[in-house]
Scaffold this motif. Structure first.
Motif, PDB file in Angstrom:
ATOM      1  N   GLN A  64       0.671  -1.162   0.216  1.00 26.06           N
ATOM      2  CA  GLN A  64       0.172   0.124   0.118  1.00 26.06           C
ATOM      3  C   GLN A  64       0.879   1.266   0.056  1.00 26.06           C
ATOM      4  OE1 GLN A  64      -2.905  -0.226   3.140  1.00 26.06           O
ATOM      5  NE2 GLN A  64      -3.173  -2.209   2.839  1.00 26.06           N
ATOM      6  N   SER A  65       2.059   1.176   0.258  1.00 26.42           N
ATOM      7  CA  SER A  65       3.071   2.310   0.260  1.00 26.42           C
ATOM      8  C   SER A  65       3.741   2.408  -1.035  1.00 26.42           C
ATOM      9  CB  SER A  65       4.004   1.917   1.225  1.00 26.42           C
ATOM     10  OG  SER A  65       5.150   2.887   1.363  1.00 26.42           O
ATOM     11  N   ASP A  66       3.997   3.708  -1.159  1.00 23.62           N
ATOM     12  CA  ASP A  66       4.655   4.115  -2.635  1.00 23.62           C
ATOM     13  C   ASP A  66       6.031   4.353  -2.293  1.00 23.62           C
ATOM     14  OD1 ASP A  66       5.015   6.428  -1.082  1.00 23.62           O
ATOM     15  OD2 ASP A  66       3.965   7.691  -2.313  1.00 23.62           O
ATOM     16  N   GLU A  67       6.723   3.654  -1.251  1.00 26.47           N
ATOM     17  CA  GLU A  67       7.994   3.551  -0.929  1.00 26.47           C
ATOM     18  C   GLU A  67       8.704   2.147  -1.254  1.00 26.47           C
ATOM     19  OE1 GLU A  67       9.284   4.850   3.050  1.00 26.47           O
ATOM     20  OE2 GLU A  67       8.183   6.907   2.605  1.00 26.47           O
ATOM     21  N   GLY A 104      12.618  -5.372  -2.821  1.00 31.13           N
ATOM     22  CA  GLY A 104      13.286  -4.461  -1.993  1.00 31.13           C
ATOM     23  C   GLY A 104      13.114  -4.745  -0.483  1.00 31.13           C
ATOM     24  N   VAL A 105      12.378  -5.813  -0.061  1.00 30.89           N
ATOM     25  CA  VAL A 105      11.686  -5.939   0.898  1.00 30.89           C
ATOM     26  C   VAL A 105      12.945  -5.685   2.297  1.00 30.89           C
ATOM     27  CG1 VAL A 105      10.255  -7.327   2.705  1.00 30.89           C
ATOM     28  CG2 VAL A 105       9.993  -7.445   0.097  1.00 30.89           C
ATOM     29  N   SER A 291      27.033   2.403  -4.927  1.00 31.64           N
ATOM     30  CA  SER A 291      26.548   2.627  -3.670  1.00 31.64           C
ATOM     31  C   SER A 291      25.138   3.877  -3.725  1.00 31.64           C
ATOM     32  CB  SER A 291      27.702   3.322  -2.497  1.00 31.64           C
ATOM     33  OG  SER A 291      27.973   4.358  -3.144  1.00 31.64           O
ATOM     34  N   GLU A 292      25.056   4.270  -4.910  1.00 30.58           N
ATOM     35  CA  GLU A 292      23.801   5.125  -5.071  1.00 30.58           C
ATOM     36  C   GLU A 292      22.495   4.409  -4.785  1.00 30.58           C
ATOM     37  OE1 GLU A 292      22.001   8.778  -5.850  1.00 30.58           O
ATOM     38  OE2 GLU A 292      24.366   8.557  -6.143  1.00 30.58           O
ATOM     39  N   PRO A 293      21.755   4.849  -3.953  1.00 26.77           N
ATOM     40  CA  PRO A 293      20.405   4.571  -3.570  1.00 26.77           C
ATOM     41  C   PRO A 293      19.589   4.532  -4.731  1.00 26.77           C
ATOM     42  CG  PRO A 293      21.040   6.168  -1.985  1.00 26.77           C
ATOM     43  CD  PRO A 293      22.007   6.338  -3.209  1.00 26.77           C
ATOM     44  N   LYS A 294      18.567   3.833  -5.212  1.00 23.17           N
ATOM     45  CA  LYS A 294      17.643   3.643  -6.327  1.00 23.17           C
ATOM     46  C   LYS A 294      16.753   4.827  -6.227  1.00 23.17           C
ATOM     47  CE  LYS A 294      17.835  -1.324  -6.830  1.00 23.17           C
ATOM     48  NZ  LYS A 294      17.153  -2.791  -6.719  1.00 23.17           N
ATOM     49  N   ALA A 295      16.184   5.118  -7.171  1.00 23.68           N
ATOM     50  CA  ALA A 295      15.551   6.410  -7.185  1.00 23.68           C
ATOM     51  C   ALA A 295      14.351   6.651  -6.437  1.00 23.68           C
ATOM     52  CB  ALA A 295      14.846   6.714  -9.043  1.00 23.68           C
ATOM     53  N   HIS A 296      13.819   5.446  -6.017  1.00 22.88           N
ATOM     54  CA  HIS A 296      12.484   5.501  -5.486  1.00 22.88           C
ATOM     55  C   HIS A 296      13.163   5.738  -3.499  1.00 22.88           C
ATOM     56  CE1 HIS A 296      13.263   1.476  -5.027  1.00 22.88           C
ATOM     57  NE2 HIS A 296      12.574   1.186  -3.891  1.00 22.88           N
TER      58      HIS A 296
END
Length: 389
Positions: A64-67, A104-105, A291-296
């Motif tokens: 339910q989360s957009d994260e 990505g849980v 190491s760059e976080p994904k866009a979301h």
């Protein structure tokens, strides 16, 4: 030897022992030598008596989360449909043949992250994420292949896997999924909770739920060289320095006015050929890129936010740990964290390498750390990159 170094060595020993169970009685070195990138491996009871770390209700709440990245896949009358989350609700549990993929849980659940970290016999630079696939009876995503290595751990229910080493990877046209057109199974396995299947890249496979089913997929990063090349050149834009401007004081009357002359081509080529990249340039790019976080992914500052003095007191007492969303790597005297890089001296490097490799720092280490380290830890704490233990 320092106490904290002894503890790190003890942790490493314990990890090795876990890996022997996880890989079905073979060592990590044997697995990498004989199976990794080469051939499948079925491991019965890789994690004995394993039970799903999240209930289906907790999983449904996540989507339910957009994260959280999620997809819903249904298959009816040979028609495939895929929708992207978030989802306020999922299809009825009594309805067969649907699958929910939750990516990505490990970024949102401590226990799932701890499970994924058991696969650290593969470097962090390659470890991607843990995806949970929930399916009702007969649910699946069709016969397909992945471009990366994957471990498929059965967490709940039973799934039938059919696999093939076929080289024909032609895909079906006009479907939202990459489904193999001419899949021909060569082997078949039924996995129960705790069983695990390893597959190398581009190994054809099809998984079908035999009942209500959850499968945990531990995947690894395998960026294309094209993707790396484009990102590298973009990252180097600010480092390129080519002074001067094109000039042709010896210009001759052209024979064909619309033709680019050999003289112009040679002069421009000579200047562009001055652009050179070193191995250090590539190493810095790679560390920041991986190491760059994904866009979301976004980081939240802690609440309440402790003052610097209070943070240091607590850190020296209890230690710190990296956020689940943080990726930290190192090479030579460089440290990379969440897409940034910096160079450090030998003593500070030793401390930060422990944080990168163990993802925690205990209070004993922090108590003897330099002011630069303390300042960095406090900054990362404020940014949400790490938390107090």
């Amino acid at each position: 030897m320092n106490t904290w170094l002894l503890r790190c060595e003890a942790c490493l020993y314990n990890d090795v022992m876990k890996k022997l169970t996880l890989l079905g009685g073979i060592t990590a070195a044997e697995f990498l030598r004989d199976y990794w990138h080469k051939k499948p491996l079925v491991i019965r009871q890789a994690i004995p008596d394993f039970k799903a770390l999240l209930s289906r209700e907790e999983l449904f709440e996540l989507v339910q989360s957009d994260e959280v990245e999620s997809r819903l896949i249904t298959h009816e009358k040979r028609h495939w449909k895929m929708d992207n989350g978030p989802f306020e609700q999922v299809p009825p549990l009594a309805q067969k043949n649907w699958t929910l993929l939750v990516q990505g849980v490990n970024l949102v659940d401590e226990a799932v992250d701890a499970l994924m970290r058991q696969f650290d016999f593969v470097p962090d630079a390659r470890l991607d994420d843990l995806m949970i696939s929930y399916a009702t009876e007969t649910g699946g995503v069709g016969a397909h292949f992945d471009s990366y290595d994957v471990f498929l751990l059965q967490a709940h229910g039973h799934r039938r896997w059919r696999i093939s080493a076929q080289t024909d990877l032609t895909l079906v046209d006009d479907v939202p999924l990459k489904i193999l057109k001419n899949f021909k199974a060569e082997e078949e396995f039924i996995l129960a909770p705790g069983d695990m299947l390893y597959l190398p890249p581009q190994y054809a496979h099809e998984g079908v739920a035999m009942d209500e089913c959850m499968t945990y997929s531990i995947g690894f990063r395998a960026p294309s060289y094209q993707e790396l090349g484009e990102a590298f050149l973009e990252s180097m834009i600010e480092t390129i320095y080519l002074p001067g401007r094109y000039a042709d004081p010896d210009l001759k009357l052209p024979k064909h006015k619309a033709e680019i002359s050999n003289t112009m081509l040679s002069r421009v080529s000579a200047e562009l050929n001055k652009v050179r990249f070193t191995q250090e340039d590539i190493a810095l790019f790679l560390g920041e890129y991986l190491s760059e976080p994904k866009a979301h992914i976004f980081f939240d500052a802690p609440e309440p936010l402790l003052t610097s003095t209070r943070f240091i007191q607590k850190a020296r007492k209890n230690g710190v740990k990296l956020s689940l969303k943080t990726q930290m790597l190192h090479r030579d005297n460089y440290v990379f964290i969440n897409g940034t890089s910096f160079e450090v001296g030998p003593e500070d490097l030793a401390v930060l390498q422990v944080l990168a490799n163990e993802r925690t720092l205990n209070g004993v280490i922090i108590a003897s750390a330099s002011e630069d380290i303390i300042d960095a830890l406090h900054t990362w704490y404020k940014d949400g990159w790490l938390t107090l233990q």
